[in-house]
Design a protein around this motif. Structure first.
Motif, PDB file in Angstrom:
ATOM      1  N   UNK A  55       8.808  11.479  -6.984  1.00 10.14           N
ATOM      2  CA  UNK A  55      10.084  10.780  -6.805  1.00 10.14           C
ATOM      3  C   UNK A  55      11.246  11.738  -6.563  1.00 10.14           C
ATOM      4  N   UNK A  56      11.042  13.027  -6.859  1.00  6.50           N
ATOM      5  CA  UNK A  56      12.073  13.993  -6.491  1.00  6.50           C
ATOM      6  C   UNK A  56      12.188  14.122  -4.984  1.00  6.50           C
ATOM      7  N   UNK A  57      11.130  13.729  -4.291  1.00  8.50           N
ATOM      8  CA  UNK A  57      11.112  13.779  -2.829  1.00  8.50           C
ATOM      9  C   UNK A  57      11.400  12.404  -2.227  1.00  8.50           C
ATOM     10  N   UNK A  58      10.771  11.371  -2.779  1.00 12.12           N
ATOM     11  CA  UNK A  58      10.883  10.028  -2.191  1.00 12.12           C
ATOM     12  C   UNK A  58      12.103   9.266  -2.684  1.00 12.12           C
ATOM     13  N   UNK A  59      12.676   9.681  -3.829  1.00 13.28           N
ATOM     14  CA  UNK A  59      13.792   8.957  -4.425  1.00 13.28           C
ATOM     15  C   UNK A  59      13.332   8.185  -5.647  1.00 13.28           C
ATOM     16  N   UNK A  60      14.249   7.952  -6.555  1.00 15.95           N
ATOM     17  CA  UNK A  60      13.917   7.269  -7.799  1.00 15.95           C
ATOM     18  C   UNK A  60      14.624   5.928  -7.862  1.00 15.95           C
ATOM     19  N   UNK A  61      13.962   4.904  -8.419  1.00 17.06           N
ATOM     20  CA  UNK A  61      14.594   3.584  -8.531  1.00 17.06           C
ATOM     21  C   UNK A  61      15.620   3.582  -9.643  1.00 17.06           C
ATOM     22  N   UNK A  62      16.553   2.636  -9.616  1.00 13.26           N
ATOM     23  CA  UNK A  62      17.517   2.526 -10.715  1.00 13.26           C
ATOM     24  C   UNK A  62      16.836   2.019 -11.980  1.00 13.26           C
ATOM     25  N   UNK A  63      17.485   2.213 -13.111  1.00 10.89           N
ATOM     26  CA  UNK A  63      16.950   1.706 -14.376  1.00 10.89           C
ATOM     27  C   UNK A  63      16.849   0.186 -14.326  1.00 10.89           C
ATOM     28  N   UNK A  64      15.840  -0.335 -14.987  1.00 13.15           N
ATOM     29  CA  UNK A  64      15.634  -1.785 -15.036  1.00 13.15           C
ATOM     30  C   UNK A  64      15.636  -2.212 -16.499  1.00 13.15           C
TER      31      UNK A  64
ATOM     32  N   UNK B  10       2.946  12.147 -15.778  1.00  9.99           N
ATOM     33  CA  UNK B  10       4.380  11.828 -15.739  1.00  9.99           C
ATOM     34  C   UNK B  10       5.117  12.860 -14.882  1.00  9.99           C
ATOM     35  N   UNK B  11       4.706  14.107 -14.988  1.00 10.35           N
ATOM     36  CA  UNK B  11       5.338  15.145 -14.175  1.00 10.35           C
ATOM     37  C   UNK B  11       4.981  14.999 -12.703  1.00 10.35           C
ATOM     38  N   UNK B  12       3.770  14.528 -12.431  1.00  8.49           N
ATOM     39  CA  UNK B  12       3.385  14.294 -11.037  1.00  8.49           C
ATOM     40  C   UNK B  12       4.259  13.210 -10.417  1.00  8.49           C
ATOM     41  N   UNK B  13       4.499  12.145 -11.177  1.00  2.00           N
ATOM     42  CA  UNK B  13       5.366  11.076 -10.671  1.00  2.00           C
ATOM     43  C   UNK B  13       6.792  11.601 -10.492  1.00  2.00           C
ATOM     44  N   UNK B  14       7.234  12.459 -11.415  1.00  2.00           N
ATOM     45  CA  UNK B  14       8.564  13.049 -11.279  1.00  2.00           C
ATOM     46  C   UNK B  14       8.650  13.916 -10.025  1.00  2.00           C
ATOM     47  N   UNK B  15       7.573  14.675  -9.751  1.00  2.00           N
ATOM     48  CA  UNK B  15       7.544  15.485  -8.527  1.00  2.00           C
ATOM     49  C   UNK B  15       7.618  14.598  -7.294  1.00  2.00           C
TER      50      UNK B  15
ATOM     51  N   UNK C  18       0.842  -1.200   0.000  1.00  5.94           N
ATOM     52  CA  UNK C  18       0.000   0.000   0.000  1.00  5.94           C
ATOM     53  C   UNK C  18       0.878   1.252   0.000  1.00  5.94           C
ATOM     54  N   UNK C  19       0.559   2.185  -0.843  1.00  2.95           N
ATOM     55  CA  UNK C  19       1.317   3.444  -0.922  1.00  2.95           C
ATOM     56  C   UNK C  19       0.307   4.588  -0.869  1.00  2.95           C
ATOM     57  N   UNK C  20       0.406   5.475   0.107  1.00  3.90           N
ATOM     58  CA  UNK C  20      -0.590   6.545   0.257  1.00  3.90           C
ATOM     59  C   UNK C  20      -0.375   7.682  -0.742  1.00  3.90           C
ATOM     60  N   UNK C  21      -0.391   7.334  -2.000  1.00  8.12           N
ATOM     61  CA  UNK C  21      -0.188   8.277  -3.099  1.00  8.12           C
ATOM     62  C   UNK C  21      -1.235   8.008  -4.163  1.00  8.12           C
ATOM     63  N   UNK C  22      -1.919   9.044  -4.600  1.00  9.74           N
ATOM     64  CA  UNK C  22      -2.881   8.874  -5.686  1.00  9.74           C
ATOM     65  C   UNK C  22      -2.874  10.116  -6.565  1.00  9.74           C
TER      66      UNK C  22
END
Length: 333
Positions: free
Chosen positions: A278-287, A271-276, A219-223
């Motif tokens: 992950x700019x705070x929570x951190x971004x995963x490495x490329x897969x 896409x920009x919302x997700x970028x915003x 569960x992730x409290x993000x929508x």
């Protein structure tokens, strides 16, 4: 004539005394996020919020109070735990009873120190003299929090409600096995092993059960909402989202704590919302690319299933075997 004059003076004095005893609410204010992406308008008579994007479009707005319910711009209560000890502890083991909700709407003061707008609201509860709302920039977003200033631990539920617009839809809230749009549903934030969630009475043709829709490993409290915003709830306590399951004209977020705290990001492009975010929570490495290609779940042995997929020219890069706890079997190149 003289008697009439004295009566007029007496009546005027009563009115003046009454006006002095009930001071007018402080003026409202507007907070602008440092990024310029959003503004928050604070009304004080009664308390409510309106969040707009940089173009002035309304993203979300406090729902009007519905008497006797949690639906109001801000509401608080105490929940009494009446749970018993279960065999397996999951979210649904909890049994509690809410006291009547107290809707908090009387603004006592509004201040701004240059970085944070603080709104202090009074309540009729003797052990909760005030509730403090703060609005501040949080990276590219704006953080809104409300905390019950209780003298004890009596408040353990805080809710904020918002108007449900025709074009509101809610995507996210972590790994969900039933549906993408959560509008019309109730969803909670609580990590659970989905052991036993599939009802033995259901068949492949049966609609998903509510338990299957609720339980999740992640569960992730993000929508995100296509109106142009995303919301990230903060805190480690349980949070419940009522996204139109209780009433059709409003939705609410309920924190199982004495504080509710979330950051709103404004952008029309998801896409920009997700970028915003992950700019705070951190971004995963490329897969590797094959991670995003179709997968197939099949029981062991899988040879026949793989042969059928290839014969049908169905592009499949991996098969996970449910009976082997999702052991991934990669296809040869």
């Amino acid at each position: 004539m003289r008697r009439s004059a004295w009566l007029g003076i007496f009546a005027f004095s009563l009115v003046a005394a009454r006006c002095d005893s009930v001071p007018p609410p402080p003026p409202g204010t507007t907070f602008q996020a440092a990024s310029g992406a959003a503004t928050v308008e604070v009304a004080t008579s009664p308390f409510s919020l309106v969040v707009r994007d940089a173009q002035g479009n309304v993203l979300l707005e406090s729902a009007p109070a519905q008497p006797g319910t949690a639906y109001a711009p801000l509401a608080i209560t105490h929940d009494t735990d009446e749970s018993t000890t279960p065999l397996v502890t999951g979210f649904d083991y909890y049994k509690g009873v809410d006291d009547p909700w107290t809707q908090v709407s009387e603004v006592e003061s509004v201040s701004n120190d240059g970085t944070t707008t603080t709104v202090v609201l009074g309540t009729p509860l003797p052990n909760v003299p005030t509730v403090t709302v703060t609005i501040a920039s949080d990276g590219p977003g704006v953080e809104i929090a409300a905390k019950a200033d209780a003298v004890d631990a009596s408040i353990n539920r805080v809710a904020m409600s918002f108007v449900m617009h025709d074009d509101d839809h809610f995507f996210g809230l972590g790994e969900r096995f039933v549906g993408g749009d959560q509008r019309g549903a109730s969803r909670y934030m609580w990590v659970e092993d989905r052991f036993g969630s599939e009802d033995a009475q259901l068949t492949e043709a049966s609609p998903p059960s509510d338990r299957q829709a609720q339980e999740t490993y992640v569960p992730i409290p993000w929508m995100m909402d296509p109106r142009g915003f995303g919301v990230l709830e903060h805190g480690t306590f349980r949070t419940v989202y009522h996204l139109g399951d209780e009433v059709s004209n409003a939705w609410r977020v309920e924190s199982w704590d004495s504080k509710i705290d979330f950051t709103l990001y404004a952008d029309a492009d998801p896409k920009n919302l997700v970028a915003d975010l992950t700019s705070v929570t951190g971004r995963p490495p490329d897969v590797p690319d094959w991670i995003f290609a179709p997968r197939r779940r099949a029981d062991i042995p899988v040879d026949a299933e793989l042969t059928r997929l290839r014969s049908a020219h169905i592009p499949t890069t991996a098969t996970d075997t449910a009976l082997a706890f999702f052991q991934v079997i990669a296809f040869p190149a």
